[in-house]
Design a protein around this motif. Structure first.
Motif, mmCIF file in Angstrom:
data_model
loop_
_atom_site.group_PDB
_atom_site.id
_atom_site.type_symbol
_atom_site.label_atom_id
_atom_site.label_comp_id
_atom_site.label_asym_id
_atom_site.label_seq_id
_atom_site.Cartn_x
_atom_site.Cartn_y
_atom_site.Cartn_z
ATOM 1 N N ILE A 120 -37.949 1.905 44.697
ATOM 2 C CA ILE A 120 -37.437 1.111 45.811
ATOM 3 C C ILE A 120 -36.435 0.151 45.186
ATOM 4 C CG2 ILE A 120 -37.943 -0.510 47.679
ATOM 5 C CD1 ILE A 120 -40.810 0.633 47.679
ATOM 6 N N ARG A 121 -35.216 0.211 45.646
ATOM 7 C CA ARG A 121 -34.137 -0.587 45.045
ATOM 8 C C ARG A 121 -33.421 -1.369 46.140
ATOM 9 N NH1 ARG A 121 -30.890 1.481 40.392
ATOM 10 N NH2 ARG A 121 -29.361 -0.142 39.996
ATOM 11 N N GLN A 122 -33.281 -2.671 45.928
ATOM 12 C CA GLN A 122 -32.552 -3.497 46.882
ATOM 13 C C GLN A 122 -31.282 -4.013 46.238
ATOM 14 O OE1 GLN A 122 -34.458 -7.054 48.469
ATOM 15 N NE2 GLN A 122 -33.324 -6.786 50.356
ATOM 16 N N GLN A 123 -30.187 -3.846 46.974
ATOM 17 C CA GLN A 123 -28.871 -4.276 46.497
ATOM 18 C C GLN A 123 -28.893 -5.769 46.176
ATOM 19 O OE1 GLN A 123 -25.874 -4.000 49.516
ATOM 20 N NE2 GLN A 123 -24.229 -3.868 48.028
ATOM 21 N N GLY A 124 -28.317 -6.119 45.024
ATOM 22 C CA GLY A 124 -28.226 -7.523 44.635
ATOM 23 C C GLY A 124 -27.293 -8.284 45.555
ATOM 24 N N PHE A 125 -27.575 -9.554 45.749
ATOM 25 C CA PHE A 125 -26.766 -10.400 46.622
ATOM 26 C C PHE A 125 -25.658 -11.050 45.811
ATOM 27 C CE2 PHE A 125 -25.959 -14.659 48.386
ATOM 28 C CZ PHE A 125 -25.473 -14.295 49.620
ATOM 29 N N ALA A 126 -24.435 -10.993 46.303
ATOM 30 C CA ALA A 126 -23.285 -11.689 45.704
ATOM 31 C C ALA A 126 -23.125 -11.386 44.214
ATOM 32 C CB ALA A 126 -23.397 -13.191 45.945
ATOM 33 N N GLY A 127 -23.205 -10.114 43.854
ATOM 34 C CA GLY A 127 -22.974 -9.721 42.467
ATOM 35 C C GLY A 127 -24.174 -9.822 41.551
ATOM 36 N N GLN A 128 -25.321 -10.275 42.067
ATOM 37 C CA GLN A 128 -26.529 -10.333 41.242
ATOM 38 C C GLN A 128 -27.050 -8.918 41.012
ATOM 39 O OE1 GLN A 128 -29.326 -12.864 43.206
ATOM 40 N NE2 GLN A 128 -28.107 -14.704 42.952
ATOM 41 N N GLN A 146 -27.702 -21.050 65.755
ATOM 42 C CA GLN A 146 -27.508 -19.923 66.668
ATOM 43 C C GLN A 146 -28.842 -19.279 67.017
ATOM 44 O OE1 GLN A 146 -24.916 -18.953 68.319
ATOM 45 N NE2 GLN A 146 -23.625 -20.497 67.360
ATOM 46 N N LYS A 147 -29.385 -19.604 68.161
ATOM 47 C CA LYS A 147 -30.651 -19.019 68.617
ATOM 48 C C LYS A 147 -30.464 -17.561 69.041
ATOM 49 C CE LYS A 147 -32.720 -22.937 68.120
ATOM 50 N NZ LYS A 147 -33.284 -23.255 66.864
ATOM 51 N N SER A 148 -29.210 -17.119 69.203
ATOM 52 C CA SER A 148 -28.952 -15.750 69.643
ATOM 53 C C SER A 148 -29.035 -14.731 68.518
ATOM 54 C CB SER A 148 -27.583 -15.665 70.316
ATOM 55 O OG SER A 148 -26.564 -16.027 69.408
ATOM 56 N N ILE A 149 -29.141 -15.167 67.266
ATOM 57 C CA ILE A 149 -29.259 -14.223 66.148
ATOM 58 C C ILE A 149 -30.667 -13.634 66.183
ATOM 59 C CG2 ILE A 149 -29.259 -13.943 63.644
ATOM 60 C CD1 ILE A 149 -27.232 -16.268 63.536
ATOM 61 N N VAL A 150 -30.748 -12.316 66.329
ATOM 62 C CA VAL A 150 -32.049 -11.659 66.448
ATOM 63 C C VAL A 150 -32.449 -10.879 65.198
ATOM 64 C CG1 VAL A 150 -31.959 -11.557 68.964
ATOM 65 C CG2 VAL A 150 -31.040 -9.660 67.626
ATOM 66 N N VAL A 151 -31.499 -10.552 64.336
ATOM 67 C CA VAL A 151 -31.785 -9.862 63.078
ATOM 68 C C VAL A 151 -31.017 -10.579 61.978
ATOM 69 C CG1 VAL A 151 -31.596 -7.703 61.782
ATOM 70 C CG2 VAL A 151 -32.084 -7.639 64.240
ATOM 71 N N GLN A 152 -31.739 -11.121 61.010
ATOM 72 C CA GLN A 152 -31.098 -11.792 59.894
ATOM 73 C C GLN A 152 -30.512 -10.756 58.939
ATOM 74 O OE1 GLN A 152 -30.722 -15.128 59.769
ATOM 75 N NE2 GLN A 152 -31.743 -15.138 61.744
ATOM 76 N N GLN A 153 -29.582 -11.152 58.126
ATOM 77 C CA GLN A 153 -28.949 -10.261 57.170
ATOM 78 C C GLN A 153 -29.970 -9.737 56.165
ATOM 79 O OE1 GLN A 153 -25.462 -11.871 55.361
ATOM 80 N NE2 GLN A 153 -25.461 -10.398 53.709
ATOM 81 N N VAL A 154 -29.899 -8.456 55.884
ATOM 82 C CA VAL A 154 -30.776 -7.818 54.910
ATOM 83 C C VAL A 154 -29.899 -7.021 53.959
ATOM 84 C CG1 VAL A 154 -32.629 -6.152 54.572
ATOM 85 C CG2 VAL A 154 -32.654 -7.628 56.586
ATOM 86 N N ASP A 155 -30.083 -7.223 52.658
ATOM 87 C CA ASP A 155 -29.332 -6.424 51.693
ATOM 88 C C ASP A 155 -29.824 -4.982 51.741
ATOM 89 O OD1 ASP A 155 -27.780 -8.595 50.747
ATOM 90 O OD2 ASP A 155 -29.446 -9.247 49.498
ATOM 91 N N ALA A 156 -28.953 -4.043 51.422
ATOM 92 C CA ALA A 156 -29.263 -2.617 51.497
ATOM 93 C C ALA A 156 -30.477 -2.271 50.639
ATOM 94 C CB ALA A 156 -28.060 -1.801 51.048
#
Length: 70
Positions: free
Chosen positions: A36-44, A13-23
């Motif tokens: 600075i805290r970044q939400q874990g991905f998939a329960g990590q 998909q070339k139309s995706i302009v912003v990739q997913q970013v965890d909170a």
């Protein structure tokens, strides 16, 4: 493309302009450090960086310099 045919794969998909970013959260902890805290991905577990307030301007300058690189 039908709605159920959509594929979020960025290689397809070339139309995706912003990739997913965890909170990301920024706050002061009980020791007065900036966190600075970044939400874990998939329960990590969350990724956490804590540093003394005295280093905030140095870290901001480094982030700004890195953001300006092409």
């Amino acid at each position: 493309m039908a709605a159920n045919d959509w594929d979020w794969n960025p290689e397809k998909q070339k139309s995706i302009v912003v990739q997913q970013v965890d909170a990301i959260a920024i706050y002061t902890n009980v020791r007065g450090e900036i966190v600075i805290r970044q939400q874990g991905f998939a329960g990590q577990e969350d990724a956490i960086v804590a540093f003394p307030r005295a280093y905030a301007e140095t870290i901001i300058a480094a982030l700004t310099a890195e953001a300006g690189k092409a």
